[in-house]
Scaffold this motif. Structure first.
Motif, short mmCIF file in Angstrom:
data_model
loop_
_atom_site.label_atom_id
_atom_site.label_comp_id
_atom_site.label_asym_id
_atom_site.label_seq_id
_atom_site.Cartn_x
_atom_site.Cartn_y
_atom_site.Cartn_z
N ARG A 268 -30.29 33.56 45.60
CA ARG A 268 -30.45 32.12 45.81
C ARG A 268 -30.88 31.76 47.22
NH1 ARG A 268 -28.18 28.06 41.96
NH2 ARG A 268 -30.34 27.56 42.37
N LEU A 269 -30.89 32.75 48.11
CA LEU A 269 -31.31 32.46 49.48
C LEU A 269 -32.73 31.92 49.55
CD1 LEU A 269 -29.91 35.41 51.64
CD2 LEU A 269 -29.22 33.02 51.65
N ASP A 270 -33.56 32.32 48.59
CA ASP A 270 -34.96 31.88 48.64
C ASP A 270 -35.18 30.54 47.93
OD1 ASP A 270 -35.88 34.07 50.13
OD2 ASP A 270 -35.74 35.31 48.33
N ASP A 271 -34.11 29.97 47.39
CA ASP A 271 -34.26 28.68 46.72
C ASP A 271 -34.23 27.53 47.73
OD1 ASP A 271 -34.50 29.90 44.34
OD2 ASP A 271 -32.45 29.52 43.65
N TYR A 272 -34.65 26.37 47.23
CA TYR A 272 -34.71 25.18 48.07
C TYR A 272 -33.58 24.23 47.69
CZ TYR A 272 -39.14 26.91 49.72
OH TYR A 272 -40.10 27.68 50.31
N PRO A 273 -33.21 23.32 48.59
CA PRO A 273 -32.06 22.45 48.32
C PRO A 273 -32.13 21.71 46.98
CG PRO A 273 -32.71 22.24 50.60
CD PRO A 273 -33.71 23.15 49.97
N HIS A 274 -33.33 21.28 46.56
CA HIS A 274 -33.37 20.49 45.32
C HIS A 274 -33.01 21.32 44.10
CE1 HIS A 274 -37.41 22.32 45.23
NE2 HIS A 274 -37.34 22.17 43.93
N GLN A 275 -32.89 22.63 44.28
CA GLN A 275 -32.52 23.47 43.14
C GLN A 275 -31.01 23.65 43.00
OE1 GLN A 275 -35.52 26.22 44.79
NE2 GLN A 275 -36.11 26.66 42.70
N PHE A 276 -30.24 22.89 43.81
CA PHE A 276 -28.78 22.98 43.75
C PHE A 276 -28.17 21.61 43.44
CE2 PHE A 276 -30.25 26.34 46.49
CZ PHE A 276 -29.48 27.44 46.13
N SER A 277 -26.97 21.64 42.88
CA SER A 277 -26.26 20.38 42.62
C SER A 277 -25.60 19.89 43.91
CB SER A 277 -25.18 20.61 41.57
OG SER A 277 -24.13 21.37 42.13
N GLY A 278 -25.10 18.67 43.89
CA GLY A 278 -24.46 18.10 45.08
C GLY A 278 -23.29 18.95 45.57
N GLY A 279 -22.44 19.35 44.64
CA GLY A 279 -21.29 20.16 45.01
C GLY A 279 -21.73 21.50 45.59
N GLN A 280 -22.75 22.10 44.97
CA GLN A 280 -23.26 23.37 45.48
C GLN A 280 -23.83 23.21 46.88
OE1 GLN A 280 -25.97 24.32 42.25
NE2 GLN A 280 -24.71 26.08 41.69
N ARG A 281 -24.52 22.10 47.08
CA ARG A 281 -25.11 21.89 48.40
C ARG A 281 -24.03 21.73 49.46
NH1 ARG A 281 -30.18 17.79 47.79
NH2 ARG A 281 -30.48 18.23 45.60
N GLN A 282 -22.93 21.06 49.09
CA GLN A 282 -21.87 20.92 50.08
C GLN A 282 -21.25 22.29 50.35
OE1 GLN A 282 -21.49 19.35 52.57
NE2 GLN A 282 -20.53 17.40 52.06
N ARG A 283 -21.18 23.14 49.33
CA ARG A 283 -20.71 24.51 49.57
C ARG A 283 -21.64 25.24 50.53
NH1 ARG A 283 -16.77 26.39 45.76
NH2 ARG A 283 -16.26 24.61 44.42
N ILE A 284 -22.92 25.03 50.32
CA ILE A 284 -23.90 25.67 51.22
C ILE A 284 -23.71 25.17 52.64
CG2 ILE A 284 -26.35 25.85 51.75
CD1 ILE A 284 -26.85 25.71 48.69
N MET A 285 -23.51 23.84 52.77
CA MET A 285 -23.29 23.27 54.11
C MET A 285 -22.05 23.91 54.76
SD MET A 285 -25.49 21.13 55.28
CE MET A 285 -24.52 20.43 56.62
N ILE A 286 -21.02 24.13 53.95
CA ILE A 286 -19.80 24.73 54.49
C ILE A 286 -20.08 26.17 54.92
CG2 ILE A 286 -17.46 25.49 53.91
CD1 ILE A 286 -17.37 23.04 51.97
N ALA A 287 -20.78 26.91 54.06
CA ALA A 287 -21.14 28.29 54.40
C ALA A 287 -21.93 28.32 55.70
CB ALA A 287 -21.95 28.91 53.27
N LEU A 288 -22.87 27.38 55.79
CA LEU A 288 -23.72 27.31 56.98
C LEU A 288 -22.88 27.02 58.23
CD1 LEU A 288 -26.96 25.19 56.75
CD2 LEU A 288 -25.76 25.52 58.89
#
Ligand SMILES: Nc1ncnc2c1ncn2[C@@H]1O[C@H](COP(=O)(O)OP(=O)(O)OP(=O)(O)O)[C@@H](O)[C@H]1O
Ligand SMILES: [Mg+2]
Lengths: 334, 318
Positions: free
Chosen positions: A148-168
């Motif tokens: 999923r590293l090569d995916d773009y933000p629009h390919q994730f749900s809101g909750g997933q994006r917040q998880r990504i932000m936390i990971a980041l």
């Protein structure tokens, strides 16, 4: 042992359209290593500007930090060069924001957005940075992180994006995480998951957390203490149990009443205290809450009360704090 | 993506045909014709001669037959022959296209590089003296027609300070040299490019200002990235997406502009050829020019769309 973070008399103002907005008016608080606190208060009370000031992310124009000290790991951040400050941002202090839908760059892959900080701060190469990014994504519970590293933000749900932000945010192992309403834009069911996730990671990684929230109920279980902001001031600061049991400031009382009940729908987005928030362009010399306060007396409309230290980590900025507490106990017994 | 491109190419065929039909019939409504433009009506045998030449060129046939003949030739890869010189239109075009592409390409390059750079600086330093200066220059640039700017440039840089030549693509009678060519290119390319510079600058400024306030830019700063990375990777990458569209839409206008600029500076490209052909009512050459520019415009539209989907991963054609 010195605290991790010690904020003293922080003042931040905005200059826009000829007016001066007094957004933060002498805020002080401290936070120990690995501890967690919440900053609560209604919209416009200066919560975000306070934490943006800590990271020196307030940009001029229109905003400027005009006074105070932010001692972090024994250095005053307000006196560092821009270059030194950059080495702290995202590295020692990290931040996640309210809206995960807009906080990620839509045209860059998740991998790029996660690795650029790692490469800047930890000096990792492309491969190592990607490995670390994938590791962080699996830590926040994102399935198939490598692909999923090569995916773009629009390919994730809101909750997933917040998880990504936390990971980041956590990827460089910060000593302090600032979470500015990380759940407000999410579904109620996802909100609790995100709070739990951050709390779990905090215990695992040993970082300190500042939670900003409208919803005291949501974070009460995961913080040691709470600072209540009103009109750019901290009006009450208290260990969380103490705040619930013995609220001293009339505004805190109002907040506690506004906590959404556990019986379902979240109505806590806006507190329902009568009256308008103060006009920050003309901050009063007196108590900013006085016009809306049912306990206000003449003195409240004449002078700004000092922040009274009550011991046991509790402090309050109210002329009538004792009477309010007494009245409230009486009210609770009735 | 490939299917999308193929589909676009197919769709462009009827568009191109439509354009040629319209131009063909409109051109035929111009007063006079190729023969009248060539022969002086004062001569005694004028009447017969005119009739004869018209017959030779096929101008006495009904219009739709003339168009049909042109189209039939086109399908065989032939654009016909100039009424004036008898040369093959394809050969004429091929000989002149490089000059036009050099002029338009340089003008576009000037406009993009200068326009984007000034727009970015202007936005990053909003309300500064630089910003106000650029904004003023931008308004001036947008309100000045390019031929007028061309004349101002000639006055300043060729007459007041004779730095650059004002006509042709190189000095006549001298062997070709790049320096000489570029000196000739300077004024027409500037005249054609600067007006577009103003347009691109204004769009870039607006777009950067808008992108600058996005949450993800704040995220990028909160990561501790250098200001350079924040601007180039996070702001510009997004801000240029709408600018690319504007650049794409500018190409047709640039074609029109280059006709006038080529005329002013006697630049031997297809624009100058087109003006000559219109004066001489040389319809095969007119049609050749129209077809070529229409194909270029279609191609640039397609390129713009592709650039768009390349820059923005949210956009995918299939
Ligand atoms: N960029 C800015 N320009 C001008 N004023 C600003 C700017 N950012 C914040 N302010 C002002 O500062 C004050 C405090 O804003 P802040 O964002 O800190 O509120 P908040 O407590 O975080 O509210 P919310 O809960 O809605 O996020 C507000 O009055 C706001 O208008
Ligand atoms: Mg906020």
């Amino acid at each position: 042992m010195p605290s991790l973070l010690e904020v003293r008399d922080l003042v931040t103002r905005f200059y826009s359209e000829g007016a001066v907005i007094h957004a933060v008016n002498g805020v002080s608080f401290s936070l120990d290593t690995g501890a967690s606190m919440a900053i609560v208060g209604e919209s416009g009370s200066g919560k975000s500007v306070t934490v943006m000031s800590l990271m020196r992310l307030v940009r001029f124009p229109p905003g400027r930090i005009e006074g105070g000290e932010v001692i972090f790991e024994e250095r005053d951040l307000l006196r560092l060069s821009e270059e030194e400050m950059r080495r702290i941002r995202g590295n020692r202090i990290a931040m996640i924001f309210q809206d995960p839908m807009t906080s990620l760059n839509p045209v860059l892959s998740i991998g790029l957005q996660m690795t650029e900080g790692l490469r800047a701060h930890l000096g990792l190469g492309e491969r190592a940075a990607r490995d670390r990014a994938a590791e962080m994504l699996s830590l926040v519970g994102l399935p198939r992180p490598k692909e999923r590293l090569d995916d773009y933000p629009h390919q994730f749900s809101g909750g997933q994006r917040q998880r990504i932000m936390i990971a980041l945010a956590l990827s460089c192992n910060p000593a302090l995480l600032i979470a500015d309403e990380p759940t407000t834009a999410l579904d109620v069911t996802v909100q609790a998951q995100i709070v739990e996730l951050i709390q779990g990671l905090r215990e695992k990684l040993g970082m300190a957390v500042i939670w900003i929230s409208h919803n005291l109920g949501l974070v009460a279980g995961v913080v040691d203490k709470v600072a209540v902001m009103y009109g750019g001031h901290i009006v009450e600061q208290s260990p969380v149990d103490e705040l619930y049991e013995h609220p001293r400031h009339p505004y805190t009382l109002g907040l506690l009443k506004a906590i959404p009940k556990m019986d379902g729908r979240d109505q806590g987005r806006l507190f329902s205290i009568d009256g308008m928030p103060p006009d920050l362009r003309r901050p009063p010399e007196s108590c900013p809450f006085a016009p809306r306060c049912i306990y206000a007396v003449d003195r409240c409309r004449q002078a700004l009360p000092p922040l009274d230290e009550l011991g046991a980590g509790q402090s309050v900025r109210c002329w009538r704090a004792d009477e309010v507490a007494a009245l409230n106990v009486a009210g609770a017994m009735r | 993506m490939t299917t999308y491109i193929l589909r676009r190419l197919l769709v462009s065929i009827p568009i191109l045909l439509g354009i040629t039909v319209i131009v063909f019939f409109v051109a035929s409504k111009m007063p006079g014709d190729a023969v009248l433009a060539m022969i002086s009506t004062e001569t005694p045998q004028a009447e017969d001669l005119i009739k004869l030449r018209r017959g030779q060129l096929g101008l006495d046939l009904p219009l739709y037959v003339q168009y049909g003949r042109w189209l039939w030739q086109l399908l065989q890869g032939n654009l016909g022959y100039s009424f004036q010189t008898g040369e093959s239109v394809i050969d004429i075009l091929l000989a002149r296209i490089p000059a036009t592409l050099q002029l338009m390409g340089t003008a576009l390059l000037i406009a993009i590089v200068l326009g984007v750079a000034m727009g970015v600086v202007s936005a990053l330093k909003q309300y500064s003296r630089t910003d106000y200066t650029f904004t003023f220059l931008g308004f001036a640039g947008i309100s000045i027609p390019d031929f007028f700017l061309g004349m101002v440039l000639v006055y300043l840089l060729a007459i007041q300070w004779p730095l650059f030549p004002t006509s042709g693509i190189s000095t006549a009678g001298e062997p070709y040299s790049l320096v000489d060519n570029l000196r000739h290119l300077a004024l027409p390319a500037l005249a054609l490019g600067l007006v577009r510079t103003a347009t691109f600058m204004r769009y870039t400024r607006t777009s950067v200002l808008e992108v600058m306030n996005n949450d993800y830019v704040r995220t990028a700063r909160a990561k501790g990235l250098s200001e350079w990375l924040v601007v180039v990777r996070h702001i510009l990458r997004n801000a240029l997406i709408p600018v690319v569209t504007v650049i794409g839409l500018t190409l047709p206008v640039l074609f029109g502009g280059s006709v006038i600029i080529e005329m002013i500076f006697q630049w031997p490209g297809i624009g100058l050829m087109f003006i000559g052909a219109v004066t001489a009512r040389d319809s095969p050459v007119i049609m050749g020019y129209v077809l070529f520019s229409a194909v270029m415009v279609q191609a640039s539209n397609l390129l713009t769309d592709m650039a768009y989907s390349f820059l923005d991963p949210r956009i995918r054609y299939d």
